[in-house]
Each structure stands twice: as structure tokens, then as C-alpha cells.
Enzyme design. Structure first.
Site, PDB file in Angstrom:
ATOM      1  N   CYS A 115       0.841  -1.204   0.000  1.00 29.40           N
ATOM      2  CA  CYS A 115       0.000   0.000   0.000  1.00 29.40           C
ATOM      3  C   CYS A 115       0.875   1.254   0.000  1.00 29.40           C
ATOM      4  O   CYS A 115       0.641   2.190  -0.769  1.00 29.40           O
ATOM      5  CB  CYS A 115      -0.925  -0.032   1.215  1.00 29.40           C
ATOM      6  SG  CYS A 115      -2.123   1.303   1.262  1.00 29.40           S
ATOM      7  N   CYS A 116       1.909   1.260   0.861  1.00 28.01           N
ATOM      8  CA  CYS A 116       2.810   2.427   0.899  1.00 28.01           C
ATOM      9  C   CYS A 116       3.529   2.597  -0.445  1.00 28.01           C
ATOM     10  O   CYS A 116       3.768   3.734  -0.883  1.00 28.01           O
ATOM     11  CB  CYS A 116       3.846   2.263   2.014  1.00 28.01           C
ATOM     12  SG  CYS A 116       3.248   2.593   3.681  1.00 28.01           S
ATOM     13  N   CYS A 198      -0.932   8.669   7.147  1.00 36.22           N
ATOM     14  CA  CYS A 198      -2.302   8.337   6.771  1.00 36.22           C
ATOM     15  C   CYS A 198      -3.143   8.078   8.025  1.00 36.22           C
ATOM     16  O   CYS A 198      -2.649   7.536   9.017  1.00 36.22           O
ATOM     17  CB  CYS A 198      -2.313   7.099   5.895  1.00 36.22           C
ATOM     18  SG  CYS A 198      -1.504   7.345   4.305  1.00 36.22           S
ATOM     19  N   CYS A 201      -3.290   4.627   9.729  1.00 29.10           N
ATOM     20  CA  CYS A 201      -1.980   4.103  10.140  1.00 29.10           C
ATOM     21  C   CYS A 201      -1.270   5.022  11.129  1.00 29.10           C
ATOM     22  O   CYS A 201      -0.060   4.898  11.332  1.00 29.10           O
ATOM     23  CB  CYS A 201      -1.102   3.876   8.914  1.00 29.10           C
ATOM     24  SG  CYS A 201      -1.827   2.724   7.744  1.00 29.10           S
ATOM     25  N   CYS A 225       8.189   3.936   5.699  1.00 28.28           N
ATOM     26  CA  CYS A 225       7.309   3.559   4.599  1.00 28.28           C
ATOM     27  C   CYS A 225       8.056   3.346   3.290  1.00 28.28           C
ATOM     28  O   CYS A 225       7.458   3.044   2.275  1.00 28.28           O
ATOM     29  CB  CYS A 225       6.238   4.625   4.398  1.00 28.28           C
ATOM     30  SG  CYS A 225       6.916   6.262   4.160  1.00 28.28           S
TER      31      CYS A 225
HETATM   32  S1  SF4 Z   1       0.520   4.673   5.648  1.00 32.43           S
HETATM   33 FE1  SF4 Z   1      -1.142   3.108   5.626  1.00 32.43          FE
HETATM   34  S2  SF4 Z   1      -2.793   3.891   4.280  1.00 32.43           S
HETATM   35 FE2  SF4 Z   1      -0.929   5.152   3.969  1.00 32.43          FE
HETATM   36  S3  SF4 Z   1       0.039   4.294   2.194  1.00 32.43           S
HETATM   37 FE3  SF4 Z   1       1.005   3.286   3.952  1.00 32.43          FE
HETATM   38  S4  SF4 Z   1      -0.226   1.454   4.443  1.00 32.43           S
HETATM   39 FE4  SF4 Z   1      -1.400   2.723   2.975  1.00 32.43          FE
END
Ligand code: SF4
Length: 236
Positions: A115-116, A198, A201, A225
């Protein structure tokens, strides 16, 4: 082009002078990535108030806090300068969410990093295209990963200099600056959110907890991340 002598000069300069020296060397290719966090608000203020030749951008992952979006509008209204926004590739997000679910980052480190990668790393790489200097708001005492980061480093992967002008600043230095110059900041910082990313998170931390403890708190892995990896040290 950036040698040890120059790094020493930059290290001894005031914050505005340091950014002016570096951006003056690469006036059309110095960029600053703002996460809209309190450290980055210091740099935004310095860059915009002093008309530095720096392109300012932010990454909108699509999962930020409402307060971050409100802050974005306050920044643009105050400084009347553009903060370029980079979104994730829509097809990437559509495929990832369809296959994994809306909040799959809670289920595994692999999903979280996926996701990141889609929402942050890929847009960052796009935002850095053509840049020769990347200014960040990293501070050494934010985490163990950052405590040995130098003032300026060469990124072999990205083929640019990464410039961390706040690397030796404390959190109190940042807060003092914001207060002195009445800089807008995310109100979540006043509610125990030190490092804000985010919404799903990020959580507030307790007094005495590590500054990064509020990020991906359900994981035992490193609290990063992937935005600040693969860098070669040049000098401190
Ligand atoms: S911080 Fe969480 S929601 Fe944001 S990109 Fe990374 S995993 Fe995805």
C-alpha cells in the site's frame, strides 16, 4: 559539485542561508517534499517567505486525515504559492484494493508495504523526476533509523542529493519556530500526534513514547514507509 568544504559551510549557516546556498546551486531542480507535518511546515515557511527557487510538493495518498487537507488549504491561502499535489496511480489503487481489501495493511507487513509503495513511493518517484536536490524535514531524533542520517547525502538509487536541513533540530526547536513565526500546523499535533501520516496508520502517542510509535503501531518492523531508503552517506 557539493564537496566537503561546501557541506561545512552549509552546516554552519542559518536555516534560510543553508537552503539558499543549496537551491542556488540547483535553482531549477531543487524540490521539497512536504508531508504537511510540523517539521515540514518550518521548511515551507522558510522557502515561501524567502522566495526560494524550490518546487514544493506533497503526496496525497487518498487516506490522509481531514485536518491535513484543511491545512493544505491554509498553506496555499497564507503564502499564495503553489504546493504541487501528487496522487497515486488510480489503476494501481483500484487493483490493490479490489484484490486485497480497503484496509489490508493491518493484515500483513507485505500488504502494508504494498500500500505504501503504491500510495507513496511511486508518486514520490514521479515527483522527484528531474530533481537534483531533494529537501526533507527529517530530524535525527525522530527514530533510530534517522539518528545517523547526515546533513547532505547522495542517493545512488534516485541520482540526487538529499538535503536534511533540520537533521540536528530538536522537536522543541521546531515548536519554537512555529510559534515565533505563527506558522500554520496540523491541530492533531496538539492532541498527541507527533508524526502524522495516513489516518488509518497513525495514532496519538503517550508522553515518553518514541516519536514514531504512533505509526503502524501494530507492526514490530521498522517504522518507515520506504520513502527514505537507499541513500549513500556523503557527509554529516
Ligand atoms: S501509511 Fe497506511 S494507508 Fe498510507 S500508504 Fe502506507 S499502508 Fe497505505
Amino acid at each position: 559539485m557539493i564537496n566537503d568544504e561546501l557541506i561545512q559551510e552549509i552546516g554552519e549557516a542559518s536555516l534560510p542561508e543553508a537552503i539558499r546556498i543549496v537551491s542556488g546551486l540547483f535553482p531549477d531542480s531543487t524540490v521539497f517534499s512536504s508531508s504537511l507535518g510540523q517539521e515540514d511546515q518550518v521548511l515551507t515557511d522558510v522557502i515561501f517567505r524567502n522566495d526560494m527557487p524550490v518546487r514544493v510538493f506533497t503526496l496525497d495518498t487518498g487516506r490522509l486525515f481531514g485536518e491535513a487537507y484543511e491545512l493544505y488549504d491554509r498553506i496555499v491561502a497564507r503564502y499564495k504559492k503553489p504546493v504541487q499535489v501528487f496522487f497515486p496511480d488510480a489503476a494501481d489503487v483500484e487493483q490493490f484494493v479490489t484484490e486485497k481489501g480497503m484496509n489490508s495493511f493491518y493484515e500483513s507487513v507485505e500488504n502494508r508495504k504494498g500500500c505504501c509503495y503504491i500510495r507513496k513511493v511511486k508518486p514520490l518517484n514521479r515527483a522527484l523526476e528531474g530533481a537534483k536536490v531533494w529537501i526533507t524535514g527529517l530530524r535525527a531524533d525522530q527514530s533510530a533509523n534517522r539518528e545517523n542520517m547526515p546533513l547532505i547525502e547522495w542517493s545512488e538509487e534516485k541520482q540526487l542529493y538529499k538535503f536534511n536541513p533540520l537533521i540536528n533540530w530538536s522537536l522543541d526547536d521546531v515548536l519554537d519556530y512555529l510559534k515565533e513565526f505563527n506558522v500554520p500546523y496540523n491541530p492533531l499535533h496538539d492532541k498527541g500526534f507527533i508524526s502524522i501520516g495516513c489516518a488509518p496508520c497513525t495514532r496519538a502517542i503517550e508522553p515518553g513514547e518514541d516519536a514514531r510509535a504512533g505509526r503502524w503501531w501494530w507492526e514490530s518492523s521498522q517504522k518507515e514507509c520506504g520513502l527514505h531508503s537507499s541513500v549513500v552517506k556523503v557527509a554529516s
